[in-house]
Design a protein around this motif. Sequence first.
Motif, PDB file in Angstrom:
ATOM      1  N   ALA A   1       1.775   4.404   6.058  1.00 36.69           N
ATOM      2  CA  ALA A   1       1.662   4.454   4.595  1.00 36.69           C
ATOM      3  C   ALA A   1       2.876   5.092   3.937  1.00 36.69           C
ATOM      4  CB  ALA A   1       0.404   5.218   4.199  1.00 36.69           C
ATOM      5  N   SER A   2       3.638   5.882   4.698  1.00 36.69           N
ATOM      6  CA  SER A   2       4.799   6.561   4.127  1.00 36.69           C
ATOM      7  C   SER A   2       5.918   5.594   3.756  1.00 36.69           C
ATOM      8  CB  SER A   2       5.340   7.604   5.114  1.00 36.69           C
ATOM      9  OG  SER A   2       5.930   6.977   6.249  1.00 36.69           O
ATOM     10  N   ALA A   3       5.793   4.329   4.186  1.00 33.97           N
ATOM     11  CA  ALA A   3       6.818   3.331   3.862  1.00 33.97           C
ATOM     12  C   ALA A   3       7.009   3.188   2.363  1.00 33.97           C
ATOM     13  CB  ALA A   3       6.451   1.977   4.469  1.00 33.97           C
ATOM     14  N   GLY A   4       5.939   3.340   1.609  1.00 35.34           N
ATOM     15  CA  GLY A   4       6.025   3.193   0.157  1.00 35.34           C
ATOM     16  C   GLY A   4       6.317   4.483  -0.574  1.00 35.34           C
ATOM     17  N   ASN A   5       6.482   5.575   0.208  1.00 39.80           N
ATOM     18  CA  ASN A   5       6.766   6.878  -0.400  1.00 39.80           C
ATOM     19  C   ASN A   5       5.716   7.238  -1.447  1.00 39.80           C
ATOM     20  OD1 ASN A   5       8.214   9.269  -0.644  1.00 39.80           O
ATOM     21  ND2 ASN A   5       9.481   8.487  -2.319  1.00 39.80           N
ATOM     22  N   THR A   6       4.450   6.932  -1.101  1.00 40.93           N
ATOM     23  CA  THR A   6       3.341   7.217  -2.009  1.00 40.93           C
ATOM     24  C   THR A   6       2.457   8.285  -1.385  1.00 40.93           C
ATOM     25  OG1 THR A   6       3.350   4.912  -2.711  1.00 40.93           O
ATOM     26  CG2 THR A   6       1.440   6.231  -3.330  1.00 40.93           C
ATOM     27  N   PRO A   7       2.602   9.559  -1.766  1.00 46.99           N
ATOM     28  CA  PRO A   7       1.817  10.643  -1.172  1.00 46.99           C
ATOM     29  C   PRO A   7       0.314  10.381  -1.294  1.00 46.99           C
ATOM     30  CG  PRO A   7       3.561  11.520  -2.547  1.00 46.99           C
ATOM     31  CD  PRO A   7       3.511  10.047  -2.812  1.00 46.99           C
ATOM     32  N   GLY A   8      -0.398  10.592  -0.202  1.00 52.27           N
ATOM     33  CA  GLY A   8      -1.848  10.476  -0.233  1.00 52.27           C
ATOM     34  C   GLY A   8      -2.389   9.077  -0.101  1.00 52.27           C
ATOM     35  N   LEU A   9      -1.534   8.057   0.117  1.00 50.49           N
ATOM     36  CA  LEU A   9      -2.043   6.688   0.187  1.00 50.49           C
ATOM     37  C   LEU A   9      -3.050   6.530   1.323  1.00 50.49           C
ATOM     38  CD1 LEU A   9      -1.992   3.761  -0.774  1.00 50.49           C
ATOM     39  CD2 LEU A   9      -0.047   3.350   0.730  1.00 50.49           C
ATOM     40  N   ALA A  10      -2.785   7.152   2.454  1.00 53.36           N
ATOM     41  CA  ALA A  10      -3.687   7.017   3.602  1.00 53.36           C
ATOM     42  C   ALA A  10      -4.998   7.763   3.383  1.00 53.36           C
ATOM     43  CB  ALA A  10      -3.004   7.527   4.868  1.00 53.36           C
ATOM     44  N   THR A  11      -4.961   8.853   2.599  1.00 51.71           N
ATOM     45  CA  THR A  11      -6.150   9.675   2.446  1.00 51.71           C
ATOM     46  C   THR A  11      -6.930   9.445   1.160  1.00 51.71           C
ATOM     47  OG1 THR A  11      -4.727  11.441   1.573  1.00 51.71           O
ATOM     48  CG2 THR A  11      -5.295  11.529   3.905  1.00 51.71           C
ATOM     49  N   HIS A  12      -6.251   8.994   0.109  1.00 56.20           N
ATOM     50  CA  HIS A  12      -6.941   8.840  -1.173  1.00 56.20           C
ATOM     51  C   HIS A  12      -6.992   7.404  -1.693  1.00 56.20           C
ATOM     52  CE1 HIS A  12      -7.384  13.108  -1.539  1.00 56.20           C
ATOM     53  NE2 HIS A  12      -6.083  13.312  -1.459  1.00 56.20           N
ATOM     54  N   GLY A  13      -6.256   6.509  -1.063  1.00 58.53           N
ATOM     55  CA  GLY A  13      -6.282   5.130  -1.537  1.00 58.53           C
ATOM     56  C   GLY A  13      -5.445   4.948  -2.794  1.00 58.53           C
ATOM     57  N   ALA A  14      -5.379   3.694  -3.267  1.00 55.88           N
ATOM     58  CA  ALA A  14      -4.554   3.384  -4.439  1.00 55.88           C
ATOM     59  C   ALA A  14      -4.922   2.000  -4.940  1.00 55.88           C
ATOM     60  CB  ALA A  14      -3.079   3.454  -4.066  1.00 55.88           C
ATOM     61  N   SER A  15      -4.173   1.518  -5.921  1.00 54.23           N
ATOM     62  CA  SER A  15      -4.410   0.189  -6.460  1.00 54.23           C
ATOM     63  C   SER A  15      -3.940  -0.876  -5.469  1.00 54.23           C
ATOM     64  CB  SER A  15      -3.655   0.023  -7.778  1.00 54.23           C
ATOM     65  OG  SER A  15      -2.251   0.040  -7.538  1.00 54.23           O
ATOM     66  N   SER A  16      -4.394  -2.100  -5.651  1.00 53.07           N
ATOM     67  CA  SER A  16      -3.982  -3.209  -4.787  1.00 53.07           C
ATOM     68  C   SER A  16      -2.475  -3.404  -4.841  1.00 53.07           C
ATOM     69  CB  SER A  16      -4.692  -4.497  -5.212  1.00 53.07           C
ATOM     70  OG  SER A  16      -6.079  -4.388  -5.049  1.00 53.07           O
ATOM     71  N   GLN A  17      -1.894  -3.196  -6.016  1.00 48.05           N
ATOM     72  CA  GLN A  17      -0.451  -3.371  -6.172  1.00 48.05           C
ATOM     73  C   GLN A  17       0.318  -2.382  -5.303  1.00 48.05           C
ATOM     74  OE1 GLN A  17       0.960  -3.004 -10.191  1.00 48.05           O
ATOM     75  NE2 GLN A  17       3.116  -3.187  -9.623  1.00 48.05           N
ATOM     76  N   VAL A  18      -0.136  -1.132  -5.266  1.00 48.71           N
ATOM     77  CA  VAL A  18       0.537  -0.119  -4.451  1.00 48.71           C
ATOM     78  C   VAL A  18       0.420  -0.461  -2.978  1.00 48.71           C
ATOM     79  CG1 VAL A  18       0.517   2.309  -3.741  1.00 48.71           C
ATOM     80  CG2 VAL A  18       0.266   1.707  -6.159  1.00 48.71           C
ATOM     81  N   TYR A  19      -0.767  -0.913  -2.557  1.00 53.11           N
ATOM     82  CA  TYR A  19      -0.934  -1.329  -1.164  1.00 53.11           C
ATOM     83  C   TYR A  19       0.033  -2.467  -0.830  1.00 53.11           C
ATOM     84  CZ  TYR A  19      -5.173   1.402  -0.178  1.00 53.11           C
ATOM     85  OH  TYR A  19      -6.067   2.419   0.053  1.00 53.11           O
ATOM     86  N   ASP A  20       0.110  -3.447  -1.712  1.00 56.01           N
ATOM     87  CA  ASP A  20       0.976  -4.610  -1.464  1.00 56.01           C
ATOM     88  C   ASP A  20       2.444  -4.201  -1.397  1.00 56.01           C
ATOM     89  OD1 ASP A  20      -1.258  -6.204  -1.457  1.00 56.01           O
ATOM     90  OD2 ASP A  20      -1.003  -6.914  -3.524  1.00 56.01           O
ATOM     91  N   GLU A  21       2.869  -3.335  -2.322  1.00 52.73           N
ATOM     92  CA  GLU A  21       4.261  -2.898  -2.344  1.00 52.73           C
ATOM     93  C   GLU A  21       4.599  -2.078  -1.097  1.00 52.73           C
ATOM     94  OE1 GLU A  21       4.653  -0.783  -5.992  1.00 52.73           O
ATOM     95  OE2 GLU A  21       4.799  -2.603  -7.232  1.00 52.73           O
ATOM     96  N   THR A  22       3.670  -1.238  -0.694  1.00 48.66           N
ATOM     97  CA  THR A  22       3.898  -0.424   0.504  1.00 48.66           C
ATOM     98  C   THR A  22       3.983  -1.301   1.745  1.00 48.66           C
ATOM     99  OG1 THR A  22       2.711   1.445  -0.477  1.00 48.66           O
ATOM    100  CG2 THR A  22       2.998   1.466   1.915  1.00 48.66           C
ATOM    101  N   ARG A  23       3.082  -2.260   1.854  1.00 46.88           N
ATOM    102  CA  ARG A  23       3.082  -3.162   3.021  1.00 46.88           C
ATOM    103  C   ARG A  23       4.398  -3.933   3.111  1.00 46.88           C
ATOM    104  NH1 ARG A  23      -1.306  -5.052   2.053  1.00 46.88           N
ATOM    105  NH2 ARG A  23      -0.808  -6.941   0.923  1.00 46.88           N
ATOM    106  N   SER A  24       4.948  -4.331   1.976  1.00 44.27           N
ATOM    107  CA  SER A  24       6.192  -5.104   1.977  1.00 44.27           C
ATOM    108  C   SER A  24       7.385  -4.284   2.468  1.00 44.27           C
ATOM    109  CB  SER A  24       6.484  -5.637   0.568  1.00 44.27           C
ATOM    110  OG  SER A  24       6.849  -4.584  -0.311  1.00 44.27           O
ATOM    111  N   LYS A  25       7.264  -2.954   2.440  1.00 43.52           N
ATOM    112  CA  LYS A  25       8.358  -2.071   2.858  1.00 43.52           C
ATOM    113  C   LYS A  25       8.199  -1.557   4.284  1.00 43.52           C
ATOM    114  CE  LYS A  25       9.018  -0.417  -1.893  1.00 43.52           C
ATOM    115  NZ  LYS A  25       8.927   0.756  -2.795  1.00 43.52           N
ATOM    116  N   MET A  26       7.090  -1.877   4.928  1.00 43.91           N
ATOM    117  CA  MET A  26       6.836  -1.363   6.271  1.00 43.91           C
ATOM    118  C   MET A  26       7.714  -2.069   7.303  1.00 43.91           C
ATOM    119  SD  MET A  26       2.689  -1.040   5.934  1.00 43.91           S
ATOM    120  CE  MET A  26       2.398  -0.871   7.688  1.00 43.91           C
ATOM    121  N   ASN A  27       8.281  -1.279   8.228  1.00 50.06           N
ATOM    122  CA  ASN A  27       9.067  -1.866   9.302  1.00 50.06           C
ATOM    123  C   ASN A  27       8.164  -2.224  10.483  1.00 50.06           C
ATOM    124  OD1 ASN A  27       8.607   0.537  10.811  1.00 50.06           O
ATOM    125  ND2 ASN A  27      10.446   1.484   9.916  1.00 50.06           N
TER     126      ASN A  27
END
Length: 203
Positions: free
Chosen positions: A57-83
Amino acid sequence: NWEAHSALSRAYKHSFPNSEKQIEHARKWLEYSPESIDRFGIGPHYNLAMALHAHAASAGNTPGLATHGASSQVYDETRSKMNAQQLSDLDEAISLYQEALSLAERRGSGPEGGITSYLSRALRLKGETEDAERLQSTTIPDWVRPPKLIELSRKTELLVRNGKSDEAIKTLQQALGEEWVAEDQNSRFMIRSNLARILQRLG
């Protein structure tokens, strides 16, 4: 030994979140530990899954994404940056969450609701939205929860996000002694699950 790796994994989790060292020691904790070393018997699986999930989840530099969740857009943007490594870590995290969930259900002693929530977020991050929603629907929905429970959950989540986990723990422990909780089995389960999840995160 497993105790040393457990302590190191938790130390790296709080000092250097999402670090490779945290994952390394979490993996060794799982490898070397006996089956029932904590009150849930799922600690090593859960800990490694959360470490891998957080790294992905750190790929998107979004603190707490793994523990608190987020919008679909944030998930999509983070996934696109994952190696490739983070994608592999996410797959392994999902597998470990599933194993931890299976262990908890068989033993009837673990925070199943917490595992389900994390697994649902991991599936969303992978893009498997339908499976995530189906899984999340197995937990108790807001519309059947007492308003006091919803308010309590939001309050404690905010405390944790603001670095006040000790206060969140105290709030949940006090709630367990209140009359409205004593009269509702679902509320007791949800509060104990939230409490176990925070304690697990703190180590």
